[in-house]
Design an enzyme around this catalytic site. Sequence first.
Site, short mmCIF file in Angstrom:
data_model
loop_
_atom_site.label_atom_id
_atom_site.label_comp_id
_atom_site.label_asym_id
_atom_site.label_seq_id
_atom_site.Cartn_x
_atom_site.Cartn_y
_atom_site.Cartn_z
CE LYS A 42 -3.95 -2.12 2.25
NZ LYS A 42 -4.97 -2.09 3.36
CE1 TYR A 77 -9.16 -3.27 0.46
CE2 TYR A 77 -8.29 -1.45 -0.38
CZ TYR A 77 -8.33 -2.50 0.22
OH TYR A 77 -7.12 -2.61 0.87
CG PHE A 126 -12.86 1.69 7.13
CD1 PHE A 126 -12.58 1.21 6.17
CD2 PHE A 126 -13.38 1.07 8.16
CE1 PHE A 126 -12.70 -0.24 5.95
CE2 PHE A 126 -13.81 -0.22 8.07
CZ PHE A 126 -13.31 -0.91 7.23
NE ARG A 129 -6.58 -12.75 5.93
CZ ARG A 129 -7.09 -11.47 5.85
NH1 ARG A 129 -6.76 -11.10 4.42
NH2 ARG A 129 -7.89 -10.85 6.54
CB THR A 156 -6.99 -5.49 10.23
OG1 THR A 156 -7.31 -6.62 9.59
CG2 THR A 156 -7.21 -4.20 9.31
NE ARG A 175 -2.18 -5.28 7.44
CZ ARG A 175 -3.32 -6.07 7.05
NH1 ARG A 175 -3.69 -6.95 7.74
NH2 ARG A 175 -3.81 -5.71 5.98
CG ASN A 182 -3.58 -2.08 7.04
OD1 ASN A 182 -3.60 -1.56 5.77
ND2 ASN A 182 -4.59 -2.79 7.62
CG HIS A 216 -5.44 -6.27 -0.16
ND1 HIS A 216 -6.82 -6.28 0.46
CD2 HIS A 216 -5.54 -7.22 -1.17
CE1 HIS A 216 -7.36 -7.15 0.02
NE2 HIS A 216 -6.73 -7.60 -1.27
CD GLU A 220 -9.08 -9.26 -3.17
OE1 GLU A 220 -9.99 -8.88 -2.58
OE2 GLU A 220 -7.88 -9.47 -3.06
P1 ATP Z 1 -6.89 -5.97 3.52
O1 ATP Z 1 -8.31 -6.28 3.12
O2 ATP Z 1 -6.56 -4.56 3.17
O3 ATP Z 1 -6.10 -7.29 3.48
P2 ATP Z 1 -7.92 -6.94 6.16
O4 ATP Z 1 -8.41 -8.08 5.36
O5 ATP Z 1 -6.85 -7.15 7.37
O6 ATP Z 1 -7.11 -5.91 5.20
P3 ATP Z 1 -10.33 -5.43 5.96
O7 ATP Z 1 -11.31 -5.50 7.20
O8 ATP Z 1 -10.67 -6.40 4.89
O9 ATP Z 1 -8.96 -5.86 6.57
O10 ATP Z 1 -10.44 -4.00 5.84
C1 ATP Z 1 -9.79 -3.47 4.67
C2 ATP Z 1 -8.93 -2.25 4.79
O11 ATP Z 1 -9.59 -1.12 5.35
C3 ATP Z 1 -7.77 -2.42 5.91
O12 ATP Z 1 -6.52 -3.33 5.59
C4 ATP Z 1 -7.48 -1.11 6.42
O13 ATP Z 1 -6.48 -0.57 5.47
C5 ATP Z 1 -9.00 -0.53 6.19
N1 ATP Z 1 -9.37 -0.60 7.55
C6 ATP Z 1 -10.20 -1.53 8.22
N2 ATP Z 1 -10.67 -1.32 9.41
C7 ATP Z 1 -10.31 0.31 9.53
C8 ATP Z 1 -10.68 0.93 10.44
N3 ATP Z 1 -11.25 0.65 11.49
N4 ATP Z 1 -10.45 2.57 10.27
C9 ATP Z 1 -9.63 2.71 9.18
N5 ATP Z 1 -9.45 1.81 8.09
C10 ATP Z 1 -9.74 0.61 8.37
MG MG Z 2 -9.78 -7.72 3.72
#
Ligand code: ATP
Ligand code: MG
Length: 137
Positions: free
Chosen positions: A9, A49, A57, A85, A91, A102, A112, A115, A126
């Site tokens: 990212k 997304y 968010f 993962r 996350t 992370r 973070n 992805h 994807e």
């Molecule tokens: P990713 O999908 O990016 O691999 P993830 O699966 O760990 O991450 P998700 O729940 O899918 O997490 O959320 C997607 C992305 O949205 C997160 O990686 C983060 O960048 C953002 N995000 C998630 N939760 C929050 C939050 N509470 N506040 C701000 N941004 C968030």
């Molecule tokens: Mg995710």
Amino acid sequence: VERTLSIIKPDATKRNLTGKINAKFEDAGLRIIAQKRIQLTKAQAGQFYAVHAERPFYDELCEFMASAPVVVQVLEGEGAIAKNREVMGATNPADAAPGTVRAEFAESVGENSVHGSDAPETAAVEIAYFFSGLELV
Ligand code: ATP
Ligand code: MG
């Protein structure tokens, strides 16, 4: 053999961390079979997304993903989705296990660093969003 879509990212590309993150993937036995650096538009980030469109968010996430170039890549290996993962960590970096990407590099729950796809179905969608079959070698 399983494949997963990974994104390094903007917070990480800006800090020149691509090589350090790739080393963690490769050390875990994941093979980078496709990789490119691209600049997403906010609309493209929003489409990627789309599953998060109703989350509070979402707008901030799309702005962030379009704020600087990202490195999109396909990782291949046994159990690649889960393994990736595991290497990424939780996350929220505050909850991420020591040694994970992370834990070491993420700046916040939003910014973070990486992805990773979360299931075979999402990985397929994807990967196809960014790469043609001919690019996966
Ligand atoms: P990713 O999908 O990016 O691999 P993830 O699966 O760990 O991450 P998700 O729940 O899918 O997490 O959320 C997607 C992305 O949205 C997160 O990686 C983060 O960048 C953002 N995000 C998630 N939760 C929050 C939050 N509470 N506040 C701000 N941004 C968030
Ligand atoms: Mg995710």
